[in-house]
Design an enzyme around this catalytic site. Structure first.
Site, PDB file in Angstrom:
ATOM      1  CD  GLN A 264      -2.887   0.549  -0.142  1.00 46.56           C
ATOM      2  OE1 GLN A 264      -2.936   1.364  -1.046  1.00 46.56           O
ATOM      3  NE2 GLN A 264      -3.449  -0.634  -0.239  1.00 46.56           N
ATOM      4  CG  HIS A 267      -0.627   2.511  -4.401  1.00 49.19           C
ATOM      5  ND1 HIS A 267      -0.743   2.344  -5.746  1.00 49.19           N
ATOM      6  CD2 HIS A 267      -1.205   1.412  -3.837  1.00 49.19           C
ATOM      7  CE1 HIS A 267      -1.353   1.201  -6.005  1.00 49.19           C
ATOM      8  NE2 HIS A 267      -1.632   0.614  -4.876  1.00 49.19           N
ATOM      9  CD  GLU A 332      -8.654   1.851  -1.263  1.00 49.51           C
ATOM     10  OE1 GLU A 332      -7.643   2.322  -0.695  1.00 49.51           O
ATOM     11  OE2 GLU A 332      -8.801   1.861  -2.498  1.00 49.51           O
ATOM     12  CG  HIS A 333      -7.299  -2.322   0.080  1.00 45.67           C
ATOM     13  ND1 HIS A 333      -6.794  -1.083  -0.212  1.00 45.67           N
ATOM     14  CD2 HIS A 333      -7.706  -2.862  -1.099  1.00 45.67           C
ATOM     15  CE1 HIS A 333      -6.893  -0.868  -1.521  1.00 45.67           C
ATOM     16  NE2 HIS A 333      -7.445  -1.920  -2.088  1.00 45.67           N
ATOM     17  CG  ASP A 366      -4.456  -4.233  -5.205  1.00 44.69           C
ATOM     18  OD1 ASP A 366      -5.543  -3.883  -4.723  1.00 44.69           O
ATOM     19  OD2 ASP A 366      -3.358  -3.979  -4.672  1.00 44.69           O
ATOM     20  CG  HIS A 425     -50.206  16.564  -5.872  1.00 40.35           C
ATOM     21  ND1 HIS A 425     -49.785  17.809  -6.249  1.00 40.35           N
ATOM     22  CD2 HIS A 425     -49.122  15.752  -5.994  1.00 40.35           C
ATOM     23  CE1 HIS A 425     -48.494  17.754  -6.590  1.00 40.35           C
ATOM     24  NE2 HIS A 425     -48.073  16.515  -6.448  1.00 40.35           N
TER      25      HIS A 425
END
Lengths: 438, 438
Positions: A264, A267, A332-333, A366, A425
């Site tokens: 991770q 990145h 996220e993960h 991934d 209505h």
């Protein structure tokens, strides 16, 4: 390498955790102004603006936007020209992603209709989007896996046409990206990028078709443009930095966990890697593994900056408490690094993807496990889902009222509409009741 | 009353249609600045800001935010105190909305998991949001039906806690709104509104719980605040003016269609009512009915302004062509005013809700048919869906990799990660392959 250590037993834990997680997406006024101008220019001058900006920003000159299209034969040639091992890996990944999303489609994209006791039929019909735009970044962040993860769900959902845009700075094309587009069945590719590409997809030009939704990652200009055209078209989420949280009971080799945290961190400097474990000795072992493994990593500088700036090793009282902290973070993960991961699953509420067991490294997810790698970041897993086929369809309610139904429901709507002061209505419902004089 | 007439046979039709549909949501710089300041103040000073602004904007003074809460007993008393006919109408509506959304939940909110040939288990788990904030406008636009349409799907989805906010200018409470909150099982109600209420829900204060998503309509300040807090929390769509499109084959009494067009137009001057029909004489008949019925309508001035400003009667070559024009417009509400409405359904791709048959007036759908009345406006039905239970859950991918799976998938991920220049990803996958030295 100096990674922050936290312990849930510390009185200051809540504040420290909040500080660790703190991340604010600054909106840059300069970017906002530039992007607003580009969008206005594309809306007014269409292809001419796209051509001019592609020349200006990417150094690519063309006589027309049509000349910026990559013909399908070139995509196929890129695919055919890959080394065998890469071609096969892409094929395995595409096939697994397709199979997973087909199953997801069967479960999540069904319409329904039922009849009530008065013969009214109520339900929903599900239809695919007509046209989707797929933004693929150029340059260093050009990921063929993103092409598969965005295009295949759209295709499985039945989207009629996928239009891909990918900038090619100085004319350099990424063969893997083109090969992935071929494999994923992308019909049209234009070598354009930036806010001008987003605007062209949102509003259409003489050459570039207007789409209904734009998905895919991009830089700050692309993100700002997507925010601005939202409403005119749909967009996927706008992602923050990527994150991993590992929940370890100590049953995996420390090297594996260390490398998962690296994967991770590599990145970018803002990526976040956090390890939660009730065993302090195991935290030490993973930290030692990280220090030992780091020098060998080609992206060591990025990994170090990320881990020192935003990483954390958190000592918890128990695995139960680790699950509770994970829910607070909503990562996220989320790797459940345990030989008995299912034991903890019922405790886990908020996460983009949950990796179960010591063999389930995030990297498999991934690329090729099958589920989507586009996931909610920055705690948004509290309320959002992975990209999926459900993002490429929409629903229309079906309301089929019988004569008898109108007699029963008319007075109800009449009463409620009058309570809201909406007399047309009320009258519209009442008129359909027999002998109402309607 | 002068309503625009269009004909698809005219050479100028495309341009005229575009002009008819044109609507742009202006962002007001003054509103943006005010809202940004209010959000910053609430984040910094919490309850104190909420109290001060509630005093300033609503003229309501209280010693604490806790004093602005409406206790459940007061909600119940409001419900019990309603006239019998209103109480029953609300109950019928709530029951039907609940039943429809329960069915929708069964179909759309299932998780799944499957095993592949290598013993990997892949799937998704579905979990409800923990806490949802429901914004209900005060004053003239206080609609109890909106309370039901927002709160019931959240409740059916299993949301743990629904926190409702409703401003009460000068302390005036709307008994129908409180009664609807009671009926829909809303746990907490605060009499606050505006951007300060949105900010309090998004960030939490000492008294008001932080929520995960905010839904419900509001004025320009509320809409601007929702846009700004998006990302921190989820939001529902931000709606434009309401719209109806009637696709008529001439089989309904012209008065019914006229009143249906009125029922949209009475919402506000920007609401849009359009009639499509291949029979020019029928268009004349509906127009005559409108002129005859208008003077009796209490909201005649609004109806006239809306129809003259944004209404349209469109003569088409055929019903097939009318369907194609409808798809281009992608209306919020689409009435298929025909005794054989199912004939046209396969032609209809984009619409928030499709009302089938001459008895299916939009007003029944607005109040009590069962499907949600919160629908995509301004052509966004091309890519969005009605509010539903699926907006109150989120999904987490499940990726459970076997030992054998890691052997098969490891080399694939390794190859693809190397192709993307991400070596820690590659190594993390490769390490789990036996005899890799990992």
């Amino acid at each position: 390498m100096k990674i922050r250590r936290l312990a849930t037993t510390a009185a200051t834990f809540d504040a420290e955790l909040e500080q660790l997680l703190h991340w604010s997406e600054e909106t840059d006024a300069g970017i906002e102004t530039t992007v607003a101008q580009i969008i206005a220019d594309v809306r007014r001058d269409g292809d001419a603006t796209v051509l001019a900006l592609t020349h200006k920003f990417d150094g690519v000159q063309a006589a027309s936007v049509a000349d910026l299209a990559i013909p399908p034969a070139e995509l196929k040639a890129a695919f055919d020209g890959l080394p065998e091992v890469q071609r096969q890996a892409l094929q395995v990944a595409a096939e697994r992603v397709r199979r997973y999303h087909q199953r997801q489609f069967e479960v999540t994209c069904q319409g329904f209709e039922f009849e009530d006791e008065d013969g009214n039929r109520l339900g929903q019909q599900v239809t695919p989007l007509d046209r989707v735009g797929l933004y693929v970044p150029g340059g260093k962040a050009a990921y063929p896996s993103s092409v598969l993860m965005n295009a295949i769900p759209a295709q499985v959902a039945g989207v009629g046409q996928i239009v891909m845009v990918v900038p090619t700075p100085r004319g350099e094309k990424n063969a893997l990206v083109l090969a992935a587009a071929h494999l994923a069945g992308v019909a049209q590719v234009f070598t354009i990028g930036g806010a001008q590409a987003v605007a062209a997809l949102a509003y259409g030009t003489a050459t570039i078709p207007r789409v209904d939704k734009i998905t895919g990652p991009g830089n700050a200009y692309v993100a700002a443009a997507k925010r601005r055209v939202f409403g005119q078209v749909g967009i996927d989420m706008i992602a923050g930095p990527s994150e991993i949280l590992v929940l370890a009971d100590g049953s995996a080799p420390p090297d594996w966990v260390a490398m998962d945290l690296f994967s991770q961190a590599e990145h970018d400097e803002l990526a976040q890697s956090i390890l939660l474990c009730p065993d302090a000795a195991y935290l030490d072992a993973v930290e030692a593994a990280m220090n030992r493994l780091l020098p060998d990593m080609p992206r060591a500088a990025v990994i170090r900056a990320s881990l020192e700036g935003r990483g954390g090793l958190i000592h918890t009282r128990s695995m139960e408490e680790a699950c509770a902290v994970s829910n607070r973070i909503a990562p996220e993960h989320l790797e459940v690094s345990s030989t008995a991961p299912r034991r903890w699953l019922p405790h886990l509420k908020h996460a983009g993807a949950i990796f179960l067991g010591t063999y389930a490294s995030e990297s498999l997810g991934d690329y090729c496990a099958g589920p989507n790698h586009v996931l909610p970041t920055s705690g948004t897993a509290r309320f959002s889902s992975p990209l999926g086929v459900y993002d490429f369809v929409k629903r229309s309610s079906l309301i089929d009222i019988s004569h008898r139904g109108a007699q029963v429901l008319g007075p109800v709507a009449d009463t409620l509409a009058q309570g809201e002061g909406l007399q047309a209505h009320a009258r519209s419902a009442a008129m359909r009741v027999d002998a109402s004089g309607g």
